[in-house]
Design an enzyme around this catalytic site. Structure first.
Site, PDB file in Angstrom:
ATOM      1  N   LYS A 128       0.866  -1.178   0.000  1.00  0.00           N
ATOM      2  CA  LYS A 128       0.000   0.000   0.000  1.00  0.00           C
ATOM      3  C   LYS A 128       0.900   1.224   0.000  1.00  0.00           C
ATOM      4  O   LYS A 128       2.041   1.156   0.473  1.00  0.00           O
ATOM      5  CB  LYS A 128      -0.887   0.019   1.258  1.00  0.00           C
ATOM      6  CG  LYS A 128      -2.127   0.864   1.097  1.00  0.00           C
ATOM      7  CD  LYS A 128      -3.242   0.123   0.351  1.00  0.00           C
ATOM      8  CE  LYS A 128      -4.403   1.039   0.068  1.00  0.00           C
ATOM      9  NZ  LYS A 128      -5.553   0.278  -0.468  1.00  0.00           N
ATOM     10  N   ASP A 168      -6.935   4.385  -4.719  1.00  0.00           N
ATOM     11  CA  ASP A 168      -7.615   4.199  -3.430  1.00  0.00           C
ATOM     12  C   ASP A 168      -8.265   5.563  -3.146  1.00  0.00           C
ATOM     13  O   ASP A 168      -8.470   6.352  -4.074  1.00  0.00           O
ATOM     14  CB  ASP A 168      -6.630   3.785  -2.329  1.00  0.00           C
ATOM     15  CG  ASP A 168      -7.323   3.329  -1.043  1.00  0.00           C
ATOM     16  OD1 ASP A 168      -7.868   2.218  -1.014  1.00  0.00           O
ATOM     17  OD2 ASP A 168      -7.359   4.105  -0.056  1.00  0.00           O
TER      18      ASP A 168
HETATM   19  P1  NDP Z   1     -12.942   7.724  -2.980  1.00  0.00           P
HETATM   20  O1  NDP Z   1     -11.900   8.715  -2.709  1.00  0.00           O
HETATM   21  O2  NDP Z   1     -13.463   7.560  -4.361  1.00  0.00           O
HETATM   22  O3  NDP Z   1     -14.204   7.970  -2.020  1.00  0.00           O
HETATM   23  C1  NDP Z   1     -14.070   7.974  -0.643  1.00  0.00           C
HETATM   24  C2  NDP Z   1     -15.388   8.409  -0.015  1.00  0.00           C
HETATM   25  O4  NDP Z   1     -15.295   8.256   1.385  1.00  0.00           O
HETATM   26  C3  NDP Z   1     -15.720   9.872  -0.274  1.00  0.00           C
HETATM   27  O5  NDP Z   1     -17.102  10.023  -0.296  1.00  0.00           O
HETATM   28  C4  NDP Z   1     -15.079  10.549   0.936  1.00  0.00           C
HETATM   29  O6  NDP Z   1     -15.683  11.782   1.261  1.00  0.00           O
HETATM   30  C5  NDP Z   1     -15.359   9.543   2.020  1.00  0.00           C
HETATM   31  N1  NDP Z   1     -14.316   9.642   3.060  1.00  0.00           N
HETATM   32  C6  NDP Z   1     -12.977   9.472   2.904  1.00  0.00           C
HETATM   33  N2  NDP Z   1     -12.321   9.658   4.052  1.00  0.00           N
HETATM   34  C7  NDP Z   1     -13.264   9.967   4.944  1.00  0.00           C
HETATM   35  C8  NDP Z   1     -13.225  10.275   6.325  1.00  0.00           C
HETATM   36  N3  NDP Z   1     -12.057  10.304   7.012  1.00  0.00           N
HETATM   37  N4  NDP Z   1     -14.409  10.524   6.948  1.00  0.00           N
HETATM   38  C9  NDP Z   1     -15.586  10.485   6.257  1.00  0.00           C
HETATM   39  N5  NDP Z   1     -15.669  10.197   4.945  1.00  0.00           N
HETATM   40  C10 NDP Z   1     -14.541   9.950   4.310  1.00  0.00           C
HETATM   41  O7  NDP Z   1     -12.347   6.329  -2.422  1.00  0.00           O
HETATM   42  P2  NDP Z   1     -12.818   4.840  -2.735  1.00  0.00           P
HETATM   43  O8  NDP Z   1     -14.278   4.811  -2.972  1.00  0.00           O
HETATM   44  O9  NDP Z   1     -11.912   4.298  -3.770  1.00  0.00           O
HETATM   45  O10 NDP Z   1     -12.451   4.106  -1.372  1.00  0.00           O
HETATM   46  C11 NDP Z   1     -13.390   3.966  -0.307  1.00  0.00           C
HETATM   47  C12 NDP Z   1     -12.935   2.856   0.624  1.00  0.00           C
HETATM   48  O11 NDP Z   1     -12.855   1.620  -0.118  1.00  0.00           O
HETATM   49  C13 NDP Z   1     -11.563   3.031   1.267  1.00  0.00           C
HETATM   50  O12 NDP Z   1     -11.578   2.443   2.545  1.00  0.00           O
HETATM   51  C14 NDP Z   1     -10.652   2.203   0.353  1.00  0.00           C
HETATM   52  O13 NDP Z   1      -9.481   1.783   1.012  1.00  0.00           O
HETATM   53  C15 NDP Z   1     -11.569   1.036   0.063  1.00  0.00           C
HETATM   54  N6  NDP Z   1     -11.213   0.265  -1.115  1.00  0.00           N
HETATM   55  C16 NDP Z   1     -11.162   0.875  -2.347  1.00  0.00           C
HETATM   56  C17 NDP Z   1     -10.853   0.121  -3.459  1.00  0.00           C
HETATM   57  C18 NDP Z   1     -10.901   0.693  -4.838  1.00  0.00           C
HETATM   58  O14 NDP Z   1     -10.799  -0.091  -5.791  1.00  0.00           O
HETATM   59  N7  NDP Z   1     -11.073   1.982  -5.011  1.00  0.00           N
HETATM   60  C19 NDP Z   1     -10.474  -1.312  -3.346  1.00  0.00           C
HETATM   61  C20 NDP Z   1     -10.654  -1.859  -2.014  1.00  0.00           C
HETATM   62  C21 NDP Z   1     -10.983  -1.070  -0.953  1.00  0.00           C
HETATM   63  P3  NDP Z   1     -14.948  13.146   0.859  1.00  0.00           P
HETATM   64  O15 NDP Z   1     -15.252  13.331  -0.586  1.00  0.00           O
HETATM   65  O16 NDP Z   1     -15.569  14.164   1.737  1.00  0.00           O
HETATM   66  O17 NDP Z   1     -13.491  12.939   1.137  1.00  0.00           O
END
Ligand code: NDP
Length: 455
Positions: A128, A168
């Site tokens: 990571k 991510d």
């Molecule tokens: P994005 O950046 O596309 O979206 C993240 C979302 O979560 C946004 O709506 C963001 O809101 C919100 N968010 C992030 N940090 C926080 C926080 N500290 N408190 C509240 N809301 C938060 O990321 P992904 O959708 O790609 O990833 C989401 C999750 O899925 C993560 O845990 C990631 O590790 C996991 N994941 C992702 C994969 C992928 O293929 N993308 C694969 C496997 C797991 P805001 O816009 O306000 O920041």
């Protein structure tokens, strides 16, 4: 709670060696706890000190990333790559750009990735990386300059057969494009060094959809063990980024009714359900206009918006009546009280799109109540699996159809579910997917480490 002398000792050593890394400790203790039945049966793992070795990343790389803002200011950030374990394949894992990023969070993510990647059945080690850089509020040119500066250092440690980063939180199609462009320029090579690439330059169909689709496929498999489907189920989804958007899409495909979304400012509850037209609005809002989820409530009637600031101690999104929950935002977004609220409101199926979204006490409650609980390392493995499929397509200079990739993704998710379920039964706790996923993922890596000697 840890019971075995062997696991207690490993955890004590981790805490002593890595103080101030609470997220890493949380991931380690959860894995160690569920591996105790495996350790009881495998003294050879103890003798070879597999646990002590697996909790220590093979390599931790930290570097300075400086870039120029549009107004001429210089911003300095910290970049990281944690190469966790390469016993079963080249390192593989996403990059996160978010102000909260630190060593503890990336070590926990790299640690989880080892077991997740093993579960997919594709030969990939765990890694990571990322930075405390926040793309939010930056111009495209600023993001581009940051990505170039980040890759100027990272390129030394990665490669298509060495370490293959992906996206991510905060690293989506735009960032991957800039990172890939920088890699190509610096190394003068074109190869599949990053996944999540655009379709015009080696990306795979279904990769953007894969994590969300996979989490819903996993939920469908869990429900099937009780003779149920997603048809007509009310679903809570958190986040509104990549994973959340495609979770909503697949819930709709399978006849469910998603009713919530969120971002770090607040959450929306749409009792009428988020339909395809509303989802298209969210995708444009988040991916093109880069706006806030509050605008959903401004646009659609009857939608309740609750800002985080209204009551920072109460996570409203987990306090609505529903059948299923898909946490898809970030780590530790479900604390014990949230887990209690979920159960009180009728939720009996939780499939984690995010990594480690539930705190340890919440996980314990889900297990005690025997709900269908799919931990992230199994339920969200669809993303990295499809990254593996992207690597396979790049390696043979071909591209598969949407149907072909989706069929393979669905098959992989079914296999992950089946192997986690089988392992949970083999170790005496059928239906405990935490134990099942950790045990099934761990044994393959541990056996590879045994076979390769002491490193
Ligand atoms: P994005 O950046 O596309 O979206 C993240 C979302 O979560 C946004 O709506 C963001 O809101 C919100 N968010 C992030 N940090 C926080 C926080 N500290 N408190 C509240 N809301 C938060 O990321 P992904 O959708 O790609 O990833 C989401 C999750 O899925 C993560 O845990 C990631 O590790 C996991 N994941 C992702 C994969 C992928 O293929 N993308 C694969 C496997 C797991 P805001 O816009 O306000 O920041």
């Amino acid at each position: 709670m840890l019971k075995l002398q062997e696991t207690i000792k490993v955890f004590e050593d981790v805490k002593k060696r890595d103080p101030g890394q609470p997220e890493f400790h949380q991931a380690v203790v959860e894995v160690l706890e569920s591996l105790e039945p495996v350790i009881r049966k495998r003294p050879d793992y103890v003798k070879a000190r597999i646990l002590e070795r697996i909790v220590e990343p093979e390599r931790v790389i930290m570097f300075r990333v400086a870039y120029e803002r549009d107004n001429g200011d210089i911003d300095i950030h910290r970049g990281y790559r944690i190469q966790g374990n390469s016993a079963i394949g080249p390192y593989k894992g996403g990059c996160r750009f978010h102000p909260s990023v630190n060593l503890s969070i990336l070590k926990f993510l790299a640690f989880e990735q080892i077991f997740k990647n093993s579960l997919t059945g594709i030969p990939m080690g765990g890694a990571k990386g990322g930075s405390d850089f926040d793309p939010k509020g930056k111009s495209d040119r600023e993001v581009e300059r940051f990505c170039k500066a980040f890759m100027t250092e990272l390129f030394r440690y990665i490669g298509p057969n060495t370490d293959v980063p992906a996206g991510d939180i905060g690293v989506g199609a735009r960032e991957i494009g800039y990172l890939f462009g920088a890699w190509k320029k610096i190394t003068a090579t074109w190869n599949g060094v990053l996944t999540g690439k655009g379709l015009s330059y080696g990306g795979s169909l279904i990769r953007p959809e894969a994590t969300g689709y996979g989490a819903v496929y996993f939920a469908a498999e869990m429900l099937a063990t009780r003779g149920e489907t997603l048809e007509g189920k009310t679903c809570l989804v958190s986040g509104s980024g990549n994973v959340a958007q495609y979770t909503v899409e697949k819930i709709l495909d399978l006849g469910g009714k998603p009713v919530t979304l969120s971002d770090s400012d607040g959450c929306i509850y749409d009792e009428a359900g988020i339909d395809r037209e509303k989802l298209a609005f969210v995708m444009d809002l988040k991916n093109v206009r880069r706006g806030r989820i509050k605008e959903y409530a401004d646009k659609y009637k009857g939608v309740v918006y609750t800002p985080v600031s209204a009551n920072p101690d109460h996570n409203q999104i987990w306090d609505y009546k529903a059948d299923c929950a898909f946490p898809s935002a970030t780590q530790n977004e479900i604390n014990l009280k949230d887990a209690q609220n979920l159960i009180r409101n009728g939720v009996y199926c939780v499939s984690e799109g995010a990594n480690m979204p539930t705190c340890i006490e919440g996980v314990e409650l889900f297990l005690e109540k025997k709900i269908l609980y799919g931990p992230g390392k199994a339920a969200n493995a669809g993303g990295v699996s499809t990254s593996g499929l992207e690597m396979a397509q790049n390696a043979c200079f071909s591209s598969w159809s949407r149907e072909e990739v989706d069929r393979r993704l669905h098959e992989i998710m079914k296999n992950i579910h089946a192997s986690a379920l089988a392992a949970s039964e083999a170790y005496g706790s059928k239906g405990n997917y935490v134990l099942g996923a950790n045990a099934a993922g761990f044994v393959k890596v541990a056996d590879a480490m045994l076979a390769q000697g002491i490193w």
